[in-house]
Design a protein around this motif. Structure first.
Motif, PDB file in Angstrom:
ATOM      1  N   PHE A 242       0.849  -1.178   0.000  1.00 12.04           N
ATOM      2  CA  PHE A 242       0.000   0.000   0.000  1.00 12.04           C
ATOM      3  C   PHE A 242       0.891   1.235   0.000  1.00 12.04           C
ATOM      4  O   PHE A 242       1.874   1.300   0.746  1.00 12.04           O
ATOM      5  N   ALA A 243       0.526   2.218  -0.816  1.00 10.49           N
ATOM      6  CA  ALA A 243       1.193   3.514  -0.804  1.00 10.49           C
ATOM      7  C   ALA A 243       0.329   4.468  -0.007  1.00 10.49           C
ATOM      8  O   ALA A 243      -0.738   4.899  -0.478  1.00 10.49           O
ATOM      9  N   ALA A 244       0.759   4.798   1.198  1.00 11.86           N
ATOM     10  CA  ALA A 244       0.014   5.669   2.106  1.00 11.86           C
ATOM     11  C   ALA A 244       0.848   6.909   2.380  1.00 11.86           C
ATOM     12  O   ALA A 244       1.763   6.882   3.214  1.00 11.86           O
ATOM     13  N   GLY A 245       0.571   7.974   1.666  1.00 14.94           N
ATOM     14  CA  GLY A 245       1.341   9.193   1.834  1.00 14.94           C
ATOM     15  C   GLY A 245       2.759   9.020   1.321  1.00 14.94           C
ATOM     16  O   GLY A 245       2.986   8.674   0.171  1.00 14.94           O
ATOM     17  N   ARG A 246       3.742   9.216   2.207  1.00 12.96           N
ATOM     18  CA  ARG A 246       5.154   9.074   1.843  1.00 12.96           C
ATOM     19  C   ARG A 246       5.702   7.701   2.190  1.00 12.96           C
ATOM     20  O   ARG A 246       6.902   7.467   2.010  1.00 12.96           O
ATOM     21  N   LEU A 247       4.873   6.820   2.685  1.00 15.43           N
ATOM     22  CA  LEU A 247       5.330   5.514   3.137  1.00 15.43           C
ATOM     23  C   LEU A 247       4.766   4.417   2.261  1.00 15.43           C
ATOM     24  O   LEU A 247       3.693   4.553   1.654  1.00 15.43           O
ATOM     25  N   VAL A 248       5.518   3.309   2.233  1.00 19.04           N
ATOM     26  CA  VAL A 248       5.071   2.089   1.564  1.00 19.04           C
ATOM     27  C   VAL A 248       4.979   1.001   2.613  1.00 19.04           C
ATOM     28  O   VAL A 248       5.967   0.693   3.289  1.00 19.04           O
ATOM     29  N   GLN A 249       3.781   0.424   2.766  1.00 12.97           N
ATOM     30  CA  GLN A 249       3.561  -0.631   3.733  1.00 12.97           C
ATOM     31  C   GLN A 249       3.362  -1.955   3.004  1.00 12.97           C
ATOM     32  O   GLN A 249       2.554  -2.035   2.077  1.00 12.97           O
ATOM     33  N   VAL A 250       4.091  -2.976   3.424  1.00 13.28           N
ATOM     34  CA  VAL A 250       3.982  -4.314   2.866  1.00 13.28           C
ATOM     35  C   VAL A 250       3.363  -5.215   3.920  1.00 13.28           C
ATOM     36  O   VAL A 250       3.918  -5.377   5.022  1.00 13.28           O
ATOM     37  N   TRP A 251       2.214  -5.794   3.588  1.00 13.82           N
ATOM     38  CA  TRP A 251       1.491  -6.673   4.497  1.00 13.82           C
ATOM     39  C   TRP A 251       1.457  -8.077   3.913  1.00 13.82           C
ATOM     40  O   TRP A 251       1.489  -8.258   2.695  1.00 13.82           O
ATOM     41  N   ALA A 252       1.388  -9.045   4.787  1.00 18.96           N
ATOM     42  CA  ALA A 252       1.187 -10.423   4.348  1.00 18.96           C
ATOM     43  C   ALA A 252      -0.258 -10.582   3.886  1.00 18.96           C
ATOM     44  O   ALA A 252      -1.189 -10.119   4.541  1.00 18.96           O
ATOM     45  N   THR A 253      -0.436 -11.216   2.736  1.00 15.60           N
ATOM     46  CA  THR A 253      -1.780 -11.395   2.199  1.00 15.60           C
ATOM     47  C   THR A 253      -2.600 -12.245   3.157  1.00 15.60           C
ATOM     48  O   THR A 253      -2.220 -13.376   3.473  1.00 15.60           O
ATOM     49  N   PRO A 254      -3.716 -11.731   3.636  1.00 19.96           N
ATOM     50  CA  PRO A 254      -4.519 -12.508   4.598  1.00 19.96           C
ATOM     51  C   PRO A 254      -5.222 -13.668   3.913  1.00 19.96           C
ATOM     52  O   PRO A 254      -5.504 -13.652   2.721  1.00 19.96           O
ATOM     53  N   ALA A 255      -5.494 -14.690   4.694  1.00 17.79           N
ATOM     54  CA  ALA A 255      -6.215 -15.852   4.190  1.00 17.79           C
ATOM     55  C   ALA A 255      -7.707 -15.561   4.176  1.00 17.79           C
ATOM     56  O   ALA A 255      -8.201 -14.636   4.835  1.00 17.79           O
ATOM     57  N   LEU A 256      -8.446 -16.354   3.396  1.00 14.77           N
ATOM     58  CA  LEU A 256      -9.883 -16.169   3.288  1.00 14.77           C
ATOM     59  C   LEU A 256     -10.629 -16.680   4.510  1.00 14.77           C
ATOM     60  O   LEU A 256     -11.787 -16.341   4.712  1.00 14.77           O
ATOM     61  N   GLU A 257      -9.992 -17.522   5.315  1.00 19.48           N
ATOM     62  CA  GLU A 257     -10.643 -17.991   6.533  1.00 19.48           C
ATOM     63  C   GLU A 257     -10.663 -16.862   7.564  1.00 19.48           C
ATOM     64  O   GLU A 257      -9.720 -16.086   7.685  1.00 19.48           O
ATOM     65  N   ARG A 258     -11.766 -16.782   8.274  1.00 19.97           N
ATOM     66  CA  ARG A 258     -11.903 -15.735   9.284  1.00 19.97           C
ATOM     67  C   ARG A 258     -10.955 -15.997  10.452  1.00 19.97           C
ATOM     68  O   ARG A 258     -10.837 -17.120  10.930  1.00 19.97           O
TER      69      ARG A 258
END
Length: 883
Positions: A113-129
């Motif tokens: 995600f590009a949020a302002g001046r930062l780039v955040q890398v998240w682990a792709t969440p699973a479809l299970e709740r």
């Protein structure tokens, strides 16, 4: 009365903002429309809208590489994670910042995600709740201003980002000792897009000025190769090899720079197909161009429209290109090799939908809007297939001719136009001796008389549709005529409304009898909408005070009144200083429609709610929410009045920093207060028109968001009448397999499971259909006819369905005659399905005839040439012998 109407589709709006995303197969396209996501099936020519909603308008959407996960981010940074196959939201996340770009890694493990001046890398969440579906991996900085674009490398190890600081940075997803993120500078404008080639050795950066910079990855001459080898050995020993350690001792070098000159137009979107090295660039002038990289040779250029191209996408195979224009609400899919359109859709741009009408068969929905256009939509596919642009002012009302082959529209340009739905042309224009503005139109049940009410002369004009002659001018009103309607009786009463002596009147005219005015119905407030019941016995009138008056149309007496002020009251306007509890005075219904059986009344107006009332009980059955989009005015129930100033809400006094429009401020300039003429105003949520489908299985609402369709979910209807202990799905299957269809079919109808019903009627042999049809219980006849109506639209066994319908009508004809109102909806559904299949077979037969004629001509030409050749040879031989 069944109340299980659920949102099924959104028509009239195909693109608002944000990127366009192709599915992994390349035949599905996803687009953001307001706070919803719409999916277009480009092969089957169908579309659907996901039932979930975001809190505000979606600005970014992204699809995982396997096509199972869909991410949407709204204007405030609220993220929704949806399961594409099940069409449900799995998780929510608040990023607490405006997101300008979203990108999944090619392996699907990460999402950036590009949020302002930062780039955040998240682990792709699973479809299970789960309790914590999102996990933050790393956060990258280094940019001096907002980031506009993101791009992953093909190995998912590196991430490139570019923004308004005229710089491109390349980050490593994993921590590599000694690796310094590369910073590629030297651009002269904000970087709009960055791309890696297939080998990840070349990077392309496209800025808004039209410059394309080509960077290559090369060995650094001053690099310490021994230290890099030692670091790689340490990572390999620790089991962390293959995380991009080969980039140590390398740097990015600018090889060349190309300039795209399209009449000083700025680059608004760009996309690249790495396998074919095809670069597609969209400009602010509405032109897009195709370039072959890295030489940047121009392959093709085409002008889409006058508006800027806000989004560009290329299919995984590289054969289809998608373009979105937010200014015109336009969505195009173009096959560039064949130079032909795969999809070309456009909604009512610059204005909302003002009116709608269902065709008698229910296969067509006509809409008119403030852009002076009349559009025809297919509810089955969700696409617009015809647009009429003859009007020069907003179209305010529509009416179908009863036989369904013509459409009549009224406009503020002073004309009433009739359109032929077979040849798709304007075949009749109805005008008055003096120019007037029409506000409503109606067609009598015979289809020969057209009436239109004026806003300035307060008259009702009557024409003959065939000759276009003005037959009569009905006067008597003292204010603008706001609505017209014809009853179902042969006399054809047409009520109009106007104010008279402080009280509003509804006048009834009879064109058959000698008297022109029969009755005057007095109301205590302005009448905004009228509607006749299907049998013509009851008249409903919505007034300005939020009430609905029910009249007996035969003796002109008021039967009852429904107070709907508290029901129609929705959210609170940001400009209002009155609380939502005390704002009932401004809420009222502006459109009414009876159901197919006349037992329910649908009402919509200046609110986010559409109310369904019971005509017999005069009670509210259900309230349907049109939209929960907080970006629209009047959606929220509670607001903070401290944000309201004399110039308006504080959040509406800020200009967007994007300078894509001509004459805008500089991109580096922070947000500032706007002038009064440039202040951004929010649209108010409201319903301009509501209409029931003729078959009663769906209804449509013309709202601020577009044309909303609500359909009846048959799977949710469960009737325990006649249910016994032995009535189980296993018993139904056993009875059907043993040949006892007279017992299996009633049990399947009692359980009301589509799979069981479909299996039962398909197993019945044709010679047994008359006997089984006679054994269908009377309480289940309406349900079976309704089910067969749906099967007629989607099943391939057309002949079998028609045999069932024929035998049911023959066996239960007396019951249908005794209860015509109860069976009106399923019979209309059968009529609609029959017409659709008839048109499909007609088109198929025409194509087959043309193909046969072509084959006959092609087969006859060689035979004729051979015969003429033989005759010529004989003549030449005879001549030689004679010589």
């Amino acid at each position: 009365m069944r109340l299980s109407y659920e949102f099924s589709n959104l028509c009239g709006t195909v693109y608002r903002q944000g990127p366009l995303v192709f599915g992994p197969s390349g035949d599905v396209l996803y687009s953001a429309v307001g706070n919803r996501v719409q999916c277009f099936d480009l092969v089957r020519s169908r579309s659907f809208t996901f039932p979930f909603e975001a809190r505000r308008n979606l600005t970014q959407i992204a699809l995982s590489p396997d096509g199972a996960v869909l991410l949407g981010v709204d204007e405030e940074g609220h993220l929704i994670l949806a399961n594409v196959r099940r069409r449900v939201v799995v998780a929510h996340l608040n990023l607490k910042s405006k997101v300008t770009a979203v990108a999944f890694s090619p392996d699907g493990k990460w999402v950036a995600f590009a949020a302002g001046r930062l780039v955040q890398v998240w682990a792709t969440p699973a479809l299970e709740r789960s309790f914590t579906p999102f996990a933050l991996h790393r956060t990258f900085g280094g940019h001096g201003d907002d980031i506009l674009c993101l791009r992953w490398s093909s190995d998912s190890l590196f991430l490139a980002s570019g923004g308004t600081d005229l710089c491109v940075r390349i980050h490593s997803v994993h921590q590599i000792p000694g690796y310094v993120p590369a910073s590629l500078s030297g651009h002269r404008a904000a970087v709009k897009a960055v791309f890696f080639d297939a080998a990840d050795r070349t990077l392309y950066a496209v800025d808004r000025g039209g410059a394309v910079s080509v960077w290559e990855l090369r060995e650094r001459p001053d690099a310490d190769q021994e230290a890099a080898a030692a670091t790689a050995a340490e990572l390999e020993a620790a089991g962390e090899a293959g995380r991009g350690e080969d980039r140590l001792g390398q740097w990015w070098e600018l090889r060349e720079r190309h300039y795209l000159d399209k009449g000083h137009a700025r680059v608004t979107s760009a996309v690249m197909h790495a396998p074919s090295r095809l670069l597609v660039v969209g400009f602010s002038s509405g032109v897009f161009a195709l370039y072959e990289m890295p030489s940047c040779n121009e392959i093709h250029t085409l002008s889409v429209s006058d508006g800027r191209i806000d989004a560009t996408a290329v299919s995984p195979g590289g054969e289809w290109l998608a373009f979105g224009c937010a200014q015109l609400g336009q969505l195009l899919v173009w096959e560039w090799q064949a130079e032909s359109y795969v999809l070309k859709q456009q909604g009512h741009f610059f204005a909302e939908i003002l009116c709608l009408a269902y065709s008698p068969g229910g296969a067509i929905i006509a809409t008119g809007g403030g852009d002076s256009k009349v559009k025809l939509w297919s509810p089955a596919s969700g696409f617009c297939f015809v647009t009429f642009g003859e009007h020069t002012a907003p179209v305010v009302d529509l009416a179908f001719v009863p036989h369904g082959r013509a459409l009549v529209s009224a406009s503020l340009d002073g004309t009433v136009r009739a359109f032929d739905l077979l040849r798709y042309r304007n075949f009749q224009t109805l005008v008055t001796p003096t120019p007037v503005q029409f506000g409503c139109v109606a067609v009598d049940p015979s289809g020969e008389i057209v009436c239109a009410g004026s806003r300035d002369t307060y008259n009702v004009y009557v024409w003959n549709l065939q000759t276009a002659h003005l037959l009569e001018t009905l006067s008597g009103h003292e204010s603008p005529v706001s609505c017209l309607a014809f009853g179902a009786s042969g006399s054809g009463p047409a009520p109009g409304c106007s104010r008279r002596r402080g009280r509003l009147t509804v006048r009834l005219w009879d064109f058959v009898s000698s008297s022109s005015s029969i009755e005057v119905l007095q109301h205590g407030a302005d009448v905004l909408a009228v509607a006749f019941s299907p049998d013509g016995s009851m008249l409903a009138a919505a007034t300005l005070d939020g009430a609905i008056a029910l009249w007996d149309a035969r003796d002109a007496s008021q039967v009852a009144s429904i107070d709907g002020r508290s029901d129609v009251a929705g959210g609170r306007s940001v400009l209002s200083k009155v609380s939502s509890k005390n704002a009932h005075g401004s809420k009222c219904f502006r459109s009414l429609c009876f159901s197919a059986d006349g037992g329910a009344l649908l009402a919509g107006g200046n609110s986010k709610f559409v109310c369904l009332y019971s005509v017999d009980e005069r009670t509210l059955l259900r309230k349907y929410v049109l939209s929960n989009n907080a970006a629209l005015d009047g959606v929220r129930m509670h607001l903070n009045s401290s944000h309201l100033t004399d110039a308006g809400p504080t959040q509406d006094l800020l200009l967007d920093a994007d300078d894509d429009e001509a004459g805008g401020a500089s991109a580096a300039t922070p947000r500032s207060l706007a002038r009064r003429s440039e202040r951004v105003t929010r649209l108010a949520v409201r319903c301009a028109c509501v209409r029931f489908a003729p078959d009663g299985r769906s209804w449509a609402a013309a709202s601020t968001e577009g044309l909303l369709l609500f359909s009846l979910d048959e799977a949710l209807n469960f009737d325990p009448t006649g249910l016994e202990l032995e009535t189980t799905p296993a018993a139904v299957v056993e009875a059907a397999q043993s040949g006892d269809f007279g017992r299996a079919l009633p049990m399947a109808l009692c359980l009301n499971e589509p799979g069981l019903l479909r299996g039962c009627w398909q197993l019945v042999p044709p010679e047994h259909i008359p006997i089984v049809a006679q054994q269908v219980p009377a309480p289940y006849l309406e349900r079976l006819l309704r089910f067969l109506g749906g099967e007629l639209e989607r099943s391939t066994h057309v002949h079998a369905v028609m045999l069932w319908v024929q035998q049911l009508l023959l066996a239960h004809g007396q019951q249908l005659r005794d209860r015509p109102v109860a069976f009106e909806a399923p019979l209309r559904a059968l009529h609609k399905g029959t017409r659709l299949r008839y048109e499909e077979l007609g088109h198929m037969c025409n194509r087959n005839l043309f193909s046969l004629d072509f084959l006959i001509d092609q087969h006859g030409q060689p035979a004729a040439e051979a015969e003429s050749g033989e005759q010529g040879g004989d003549e030449s031989g005879a001549g030689t012998a004679a010589a």
